[in-house]
Write an enzyme that holds these catalytic residues in place. Structure first.
Site, PDB file in Angstrom:
ATOM      1  N   LYS A 195      -0.963   0.496  -1.263  1.00  0.00           N
ATOM      2  CA  LYS A 195      -2.099  -0.451  -0.880  1.00  0.00           C
ATOM      3  C   LYS A 195      -2.033  -1.177  -2.032  1.00  0.00           C
ATOM      4  O   LYS A 195      -2.494  -1.447  -3.221  1.00  0.00           O
ATOM      5  CB  LYS A 195      -3.306   0.059  -0.934  1.00  0.00           C
ATOM      6  CG  LYS A 195      -4.548  -0.825  -0.423  1.00  0.00           C
ATOM      7  CD  LYS A 195      -4.293  -1.120   1.079  1.00  0.00           C
ATOM      8  CE  LYS A 195      -5.552  -1.788   1.731  1.00  0.00           C
ATOM      9  NZ  LYS A 195      -5.208  -2.229   3.099  1.00  0.00           N
ATOM     10  N   SER A 390      -4.907  -3.154   8.204  1.00  0.00           N
ATOM     11  CA  SER A 390      -6.126  -2.735   7.344  1.00  0.00           C
ATOM     12  C   SER A 390      -7.393  -2.759   8.276  1.00  0.00           C
ATOM     13  O   SER A 390      -7.436  -1.990   9.431  1.00  0.00           O
ATOM     14  CB  SER A 390      -6.069  -3.394   6.441  1.00  0.00           C
ATOM     15  OG  SER A 390      -7.055  -2.684   5.184  1.00  0.00           O
TER      16      SER A 390
END
Length: 589
Positions: A195, A390
């Site tokens: 991430k 996401s």
């Protein structure tokens, strides 16, 4: 005193006259806007015409009519543009239009992601397979432009032109040193090894994990890119790779030698060739019409009967509340649209077209809830565009089926929190200091001081909780275990081609395929396709132009294609709080 009153009176009169003129001008703008919108009937096409396709304008998922596009107003966007939906629809319509004999593809650059690029190319491929010709020509072609042009029957460039072909690259702008100089510390709390949305704030280069994932999805995109070009041009794939690796195409003659183009022509020679193809006298003008002006649209299924398949477009950043602009997905506004479609008995199936890098975790969950409720009543199919990552994947996970393009960037199942610490900026750079009285130990938690260990633990707990929730949503929607989701999650980005193997996507297919699938699931033989959200009233469109939007108009006018750097910086600085977002907007050249 008399002179003073004279000047005051003259000033007041001037203001009144100016105001009246501004009102008249505004009325004129609105009148012209409405008349142009009202005259959007099909354009007359001359026999033996060529359809001119240029893609150098802004391309969004869905056409957004601008009331100013036919007016020359400083600061307002006056350039015509088409959304992906209308580009594909109009090319499809031209297949069966007897007046259209072929396409003149004049493309120098295309500013879209690979999924959209592939969708346009596939629509051109279907046009060619209908028996009509496509001739591609440009002075210069970027790699994306050449990818589209390679599907043509014949490809030409100018004798002094070029084809840029050096392989793909992906770059990221890092701001750590700049923030250090400003005295700004970005405090990061995240879940997910990959991430990397926070990396531009805390590093000056990619982390090893991020580099691994970028190499993985970039190579996946490149494999399809090379394969499609090689197939269209009948060149060995290895030779195409070699042309890029060794930079074999440096001059126009090199492009001919490597069989990337058929010949070198000046524009007058190209026009003569087109006239010959459509059987027009060389002394006459070539009958042609631009795709931007070609109003005819193709049917997406039968228009008979009252049953509808709704295509709901969701593109842009996911934000809390209502969307303020066309390139935003509001948690409340999109949820409201889904609710209306769920409760509309004429709508028998829903296709959610997602093109989003993600955003607010809260807004993503609100939208997910409405997708879940809609699925209980009628089929819901997701069609993914350039991005569905996401938060974009979060809102997709509950659908009955998920379709993507091979070049879609998806996954990125992970969460992060970003809280700026501006103490150094305030204290040492600006000479500003804060002092507070509080009734609780966490009451003064904010951006004017760093988080302490206990506060960081609290924020980390919130991020962990949302990540667990995110994984549960995916596990439930895709029939996977939490452990399986975590193994392919951790914020890692995948292409659509990779996501198929991982179980995140069901099929590599187009939006049109998704519509047909949704109709089949709803057992519809006859239906019509309706697009949502509905277009705004022209009055509302004119008067809803916010101060922010007007500023961006002027900025775009001054900076041109470089304005996206400003947009990205503004976007990044607003991404505080807990986010479910792709690492960054990926620029692939």
């Amino acid at each position: 005193m008399k002179q003073f009153f004279k000047y005051v009176f003259a000033t007041v009169v001037g203001i009144i006259i100016s105001s009246i003129l501004m009102v008249i001008l505004l009325i004129g703008i609105i009148t012209v806007s409405i008349s142009s919108i009202g005259s959007s009937s099909e354009t007359t096409v001359s026999p033996n015409s060529v359809l001119q396709v240029t893609l150098d304008h802004a391309i969004t998922e869905k056409t957004v009519p601008s009331p100013f596009e036919d007016l020359n107003i400083p600061g307002a966007s006056s350039v015509k543009s088409l959304g992906l939906n209308d580009i594909i629809s109009r090319i499809k319509a031209a297949e069966t239009d007897d007046n259209i004999k072929g396409i003149y593809l004049n493309v120098s650059a295309v500013n879209v992601g690979f999924a959209s690029l592939h969708a346009i190319r596939e629509s051109l491929k279907e046009f060619k397979e209908s028996g009509k010709f496509i001739v591609a020509y440009s002075d210069v072609m970027t790699q994306k432009a050449y990818y589209v042009a390679s599907i043509a029957n014949e490809v030409y460039i100018s004798p002094v032109g070029s084809v840029d072909f050096r392989g793909l690259s992906s770059s990221v702008m890092f701001m750590k040193d700049a923030l250090d100089k400003l005295g700004v510390e970005m405090q990061v709390v995240k879940v997910g090894t990959y991430k990397s949305a926070v990396e531009p704030f805390i590093l000056n280069e990619m982390s090893a994990a991020n580099r691994t994932q970028v190499e993985s999805y970039l190579n996946s995109l490149y494999d399809g890119f090379v394969r499609d070009i090689a197939s269209a041009r009948s060149i060995d794939e290895q030779r195409v790779r070699q042309a890029a690796d060794e930079y074999l195409i440096q001059f126009p003659e090199d492009a001919v030698k490597e069989r990337f183009v058929d010949s070198l022509l000046y524009r007058d020679e190209l026009l003569a060739k087109l006239k010959q193809k459509v059987g027009v006298d060389q002394k006459k003008d070539l009958p042609s019409i631009s795709l931007l002006d070609y109003k005819k649209s193709a049917d997406s299924g039968s228009t008979s009967g009252g049953s509808r398949v709704a295509v709901l477009y969701a593109f842009g950043d996911i934000i809390d509340g209502n969307a303020q602009d066309i390139d935003q997905i509001g948690g409340e506004s999109l949820s409201r649209e889904l609710r209306k479609l769920r409760e509309d008995d004429k709508v028998k199936a829903i296709v959610l077209r997602v093109n989003s890098p993600g955003g607010s975790a809260l807004a993503s969950d609100l939208i997910w809830r409405e997708v879940t409720l809609a699925k209980k009543v009628k089929p819901v199919v997701v069609s993914m565009g350039d991005y569905a990552a996401s938060g974009g994947y979060y809102i997709s996970a509950a659908a009955d089926s998920i379709f993507a393009d091979a070049g879609t960037l998806t996954g990125s199942i992970g969460v992060f929190g970003l809280i700026p610490n501006l103490q150094n900026l305030f204290n040492n750079k600006l000479g500003i200091h804060f002092d507070a009285v509080k009734t609780g130990q966490f009451a003064d938690m904010g951006i004017d001081r760093p988080m302490n260990a206990q506060e960081r633990t609290i924020v980390q707990g919130g991020v962990n909780r949302i990540y667990q929730q995110f994984m549960q949503r995916v596990a439930d929607g895709r029939g996977l275990s939490i452990a399986q989701v975590d193994s392919i999650g951790q914020g890692r980005v995948w292409t659509g081609a990779q996501a198929i193997e991982l179980g995140l996507v069901d099929r590599i297919a187009s939006l049109d395929d998704a519509v047909k699938s949704a109709a089949k699931m709803a057992k519809l033989d006859k239906y019509k396709v309706s697009e949502y959200p509905r277009a705004k009233d022209p009055f509302e469109s004119v008067f809803s132009s916010s101060k922010e939007k007007v500023k961006m108009w002027f900025m775009e006018d001054e900076l041109g294609e470089h304005v996206h750097y400003v947009k990205e910086l503004r976007k990044l600085m607003r991404n505080t709080g807990i986010q479910a977002r792709i690492p960054y907007t990926v620029e692939i050249n």
